[in-house]
Design an enzyme around this catalytic site. Structure first.
Site, short mmCIF file in Angstrom:
data_model
loop_
_atom_site.label_atom_id
_atom_site.label_comp_id
_atom_site.label_asym_id
_atom_site.label_seq_id
_atom_site.Cartn_x
_atom_site.Cartn_y
_atom_site.Cartn_z
CE1 TYR A 1 -11.96 -91.73 81.50
CE2 TYR A 1 -12.03 -89.61 83.22
CZ TYR A 1 -11.51 -90.01 81.96
OH TYR A 1 -11.71 -89.07 80.88
CB SER B 1 -9.48 -87.47 82.69
OG SER B 1 -10.43 -86.84 83.74
N GLY C 1 -15.80 -74.96 73.21
CA GLY C 1 -15.55 -74.56 71.83
C GLY C 1 -14.32 -74.07 72.19
CE LYS D 1 -40.35 -82.29 85.04
NZ LYS D 1 -40.34 -84.02 83.90
CE LYS E 1 -9.08 -90.98 79.04
NZ LYS E 1 -8.54 -90.03 78.20
CG PHE F 1 -20.17 -83.15 72.45
CD1 PHE F 1 -20.53 -82.54 71.68
CD2 PHE F 1 -19.01 -82.68 73.74
CE1 PHE F 1 -20.31 -81.59 71.86
CE2 PHE F 1 -18.93 -81.67 73.62
CZ PHE F 1 -19.59 -80.78 73.25
#
Length: 319
Positions: A132, A109, A200, A183, A136, A11
């Site tokens: 994770y 991160s 963006g 929901k 990192k 992505f």
């Protein structure tokens, strides 16, 4: 300038290639173990665990953007986090040195800080709570150690918070989808603030760093402000979609109990389930981070948080 995006088939990488390719003075290649569905013509198969293929792919490159990572909550075995995120960093640096590449932007991160911290900035001590985040942070340490012996290298480390945007199918999309569908189940009071980054803006910041690099190490948190609480997200989504959204509230302890139940079910069935105790804990935690340094660097985010949320909802839900 020739830029190599390592792990650019996903992505963030796809959006970054879109952004960088606008400049006629820039050529981009994507190095990934998975073929790119969008940028196949500039992609080569490569893997941070295969130093030889990585080195060959970096011939003629000026700058590397390292996006490749194991990042899901349920990676198994957990050693993969360290193989890909830590050893992958070492392999990348050695391949760069072999080819004379001296500029790298690494996406780390905010997970390195842990959960429920008091708005940490870049000087805040690392305290990761999961594999994770730990991997990192260890990758950052590899990079910092490398920089000590390579003072002429230009190194940018970006610690983004959770990223959302059009086409993403991560945690924020799942949350927005639940809210929009009516929901949604609110665990706890919903006052916990959650820093987020619009796609963006984060790719624009990465491009900004690439174009302003200089020798030394620069470290930045990246967060788009203001920080929304879970209740804020429900309110803004309701307003943008023009619909009243009912919200079921359950106590935190009950939500965690359900998460542990799904952990047991996942263990028994050997299947990866969308709910776990870790995800419930992260959902209810305060994940708020300081991004003053990035915003004082000369970078101007092209979109506000409200604009990013509106664009995402329009793309995903037609509003």
């Amino acid at each position: 300038m020739k830029i190599a995006i390592i792990g650019g088939s996903g992505f963030v990488g796809t959006k970054l290639i879109d952004t960088l390719s606008v400049s006629p003075e820039t050529s981009v290649i994507n190095i990934d173990k998975q073929p790119s569905q969008t940028h196949a013509s500039i992609s080569v198969i490569g893997n941070v665990l295969d130093p030889d293929s990585l080195s060959h792919a970096l011939i003629g490159v000026n700058t590397v953007v390292l996006l490749a990572a194991e990042h899901r909550d349920d990676v198994s075995p957990t050693s993969l986090y360290y193989d890909v995120n830590v050893q992958g960093m070492q392999n990348t640096l050695e391949a760069m040195e072999k080819q004379g590449v001296k500029q790298i932007v690494f996406t780390s991160s905010v997970a390195i800080y842990g959960l429920d911290k008091d708005n940490p900035d870049e000087s805040f001590p690392a305290d990761p709570f999961n594999h994770y985040g730990k991997s990192k942070w260890e990758a950052e340490l590899v990079l910092q150690k490398w920089a000590q012996n390579h003072p002429d290298w230009s190194i940018g480390i970006v610690r983004p918070t959770v990223i959302f945007g059009e086409g993403n199918r991560g945690n924020v999309f799942n949350l927005l989808n639940q809210i929009a569908s009516g929901k949604f189940m609110l665990i706890g009071k919903g006052n916990n603030e959650k820093s987020m980054s619009y796609i963006g803006n984060i790719v624009a910041f990465l491009a900004f760093l690439i174009n302003t690099m200089s020798p030394g190490v620069r470290v930045y948190n990246y967060v788009d402000k203001p920080d929304f609480s879970t209740k804020d997200l429900v309110h803004h989504t309701s307003t943008i979609l023009g619909k009243s959204i009912p919200t079921l509230r359950i106590p935190y302890w009950l939500g965690m109990l359900g998460g542990y139940g799904f952990d047991v079910l996942a263990f028994i069935t050997r299947k990866k389930l969308p709910i776990s105790s870790v995800r419930v804990k992260k959902f209810c935690a305060i994940t708020k981070y300081d991004s003053s340094k990035a915003m004082e660097s000369g970078f101007q985010p092209p979109y506000t948080m409200q604009e990013g949320l509106r664009r995402t909802l329009a793309s995903e839900f037609g509003k």
